[in-house]
Design a protein around this motif. Structure first.
Motif, short mmCIF file in Angstrom:
data_model
loop_
_atom_site.label_atom_id
_atom_site.label_comp_id
_atom_site.label_asym_id
_atom_site.label_seq_id
_atom_site.Cartn_x
_atom_site.Cartn_y
_atom_site.Cartn_z
N ASP A 49 0.86 -1.20 0.09
CA ASP A 49 0.01 0.00 0.05
C ASP A 49 0.84 1.22 0.11
O ASP A 49 0.45 2.38 -0.56
CB ASP A 49 -0.95 0.12 1.33
CG ASP A 49 -2.02 -1.26 1.34
OD1 ASP A 49 -2.61 -1.44 0.43
OD2 ASP A 49 -1.80 -2.08 2.27
N VAL A 50 2.10 1.24 0.60
CA VAL A 50 3.01 2.23 0.84
C VAL A 50 4.35 1.78 0.74
O VAL A 50 4.68 1.01 1.07
CB VAL A 50 2.54 3.12 2.09
CG1 VAL A 50 3.75 4.22 2.37
CG2 VAL A 50 1.30 3.59 2.46
N ALA A 51 5.09 2.70 0.08
CA ALA A 51 6.53 2.42 -0.16
C ALA A 51 7.16 3.61 0.46
O ALA A 51 7.12 4.93 0.09
CB ALA A 51 6.95 2.43 -1.47
N ALA A 119 -1.73 5.73 2.94
CA ALA A 119 -2.55 4.50 2.44
C ALA A 119 -3.77 4.69 2.43
O ALA A 119 -4.72 4.10 1.51
CB ALA A 119 -2.18 3.58 3.88
N ASP A 120 -4.34 5.67 3.11
CA ASP A 120 -5.90 6.10 2.65
C ASP A 120 -6.25 6.94 1.59
O ASP A 120 -7.01 7.38 1.18
CB ASP A 120 -6.36 6.91 4.11
CG ASP A 120 -7.83 6.81 4.17
OD1 ASP A 120 -8.48 5.91 3.73
OD2 ASP A 120 -8.45 7.83 4.63
N GLY A 121 -4.90 7.28 0.87
CA GLY A 121 -5.34 8.11 -0.44
C GLY A 121 -5.22 9.73 -0.16
O GLY A 121 -5.09 10.46 -0.94
N ALA A 122 -4.75 9.87 1.10
CA ALA A 122 -4.41 11.23 1.65
C ALA A 122 -2.65 11.60 1.39
O ALA A 122 -1.98 10.78 0.89
CB ALA A 122 -4.78 11.47 2.85
N ALA A 123 -2.49 13.01 1.53
CA ALA A 123 -1.11 13.10 1.53
C ALA A 123 -0.66 13.72 2.97
O ALA A 123 -1.55 13.82 3.92
CB ALA A 123 -0.83 14.59 0.72
N PHE A 124 0.67 13.64 3.10
CA PHE A 124 1.19 13.78 4.51
C PHE A 124 2.39 14.68 4.19
O PHE A 124 3.47 13.82 3.73
CB PHE A 124 1.21 12.54 5.59
CG PHE A 124 1.56 12.85 6.84
CD1 PHE A 124 0.55 13.24 7.75
CD2 PHE A 124 2.78 12.98 7.11
CE1 PHE A 124 1.07 13.40 9.07
CE2 PHE A 124 3.14 13.28 8.57
CZ PHE A 124 2.23 13.53 9.46
N LEU A 125 2.68 15.55 4.94
CA LEU A 125 3.97 16.20 5.32
C LEU A 125 4.35 16.39 6.55
O LEU A 125 3.48 17.20 7.23
CB LEU A 125 4.05 17.59 4.45
CG LEU A 125 3.54 17.77 2.95
CD1 LEU A 125 2.25 17.78 2.53
CD2 LEU A 125 4.44 18.98 2.26
#
Length: 218
Positions: A49-51, A119-125
């Motif tokens: 789901d996430v790399a 993983a939920d399709g959002a962005a994170f900074l």
């Protein structure tokens, strides 16, 4: 269960990140890589789901690996692991459409929050990364801020609300709960926001939210 690929050429860093992820029963590290080429191969094999990709790796750096994954496995969310002093790499990753940016020296809670968000399709900074991007990379900071405010002003009041929450890294479900609307409506707002701002993804929209001073970091 959120399936994660972890790629870093330093074994101690991988061990530390793995230990943090293991604290969340909803996260599983399905593969580990010591270089970018191996990371791409394992991502295509395991479809995580996430790399989580280190920026600097041998054979193929994290930025090139992220670009390959975007072409070959666009369903894999990419989070870059960075350190201060790598501003130009952060800028390139942003342009290439990475979904998250985290500092290796950051709070462990940010790592877990970032993985869950992407993983939920959002962005994170990471807040420190976002601040660094805006203040150090923009060059003409006031000009960038003014341009961002003009672009945000073209949105409806509700779209600006959604953009502000998107800038905080909230998922569609979290935005829907915060604004008391259904998730499908949020998806429509996000799509409209990306189109009207003429940006490629949620991370680029989040940067505009920060530059336009729409994001309440409390």
């Amino acid at each position: 269960m959120i399936r994660v690929l972890l790629a870093d050429d330093e074994a101690m860093i991988r061990a530390g990140v793995r230990a943090i992820l293991a604290a969340d029963p909803g996260v599983e590290v399905v593969a580990e890589a010591g270089d970018g080429r191996e990371a791409v191969a394992l991502a295509l094999a395991h479809r995580p789901d996430v790399a989580l990709l280190d920026v600097r790796m041998p054979r193929l750096d994290g930025l090139a690996a992220a670009a390959e994954l975007r072409r070959a496995a666009p369903d894999v969310g990419v989070v870059m692991l960075t350190t201060f002093g790598e501003d130009e790499y952060i800028a390139r990753a942003l342009a290439d459409g990475a979904s998250g940016f985290l500092l290796k020296s950051g709070d462990p809670h940010e790592l877990l929050a970032g993985v869950r968000a992407v993983a939920d399709g959002a962005a994170f900074l990471s807040p420190k990364v976002a601040h660094r991007v805006i203040t150090e990379l923009s060059g003409g900071r006031l000009e960038h801020a003014a341009r961002a405010r003009r672009r945000a002003a073209a949105l409806t009041p509700r779209e600006r609300e959604v953009l502000a929450l998107l800038g905080r890294g909230l998922s569609n479900a979290e935005i829907a709960a915060r604004l008391h609307i259904v998730e499908g409506t949020v998806k429509a707002y996000v799509s409209a926001i990306l189109t009207r701002l003429d940006v490629r993804n949620r991370v680029q929209a989040a940067i505009i939210a920060y530059e336009a001073d729409l994001v309440d970091e409390r």
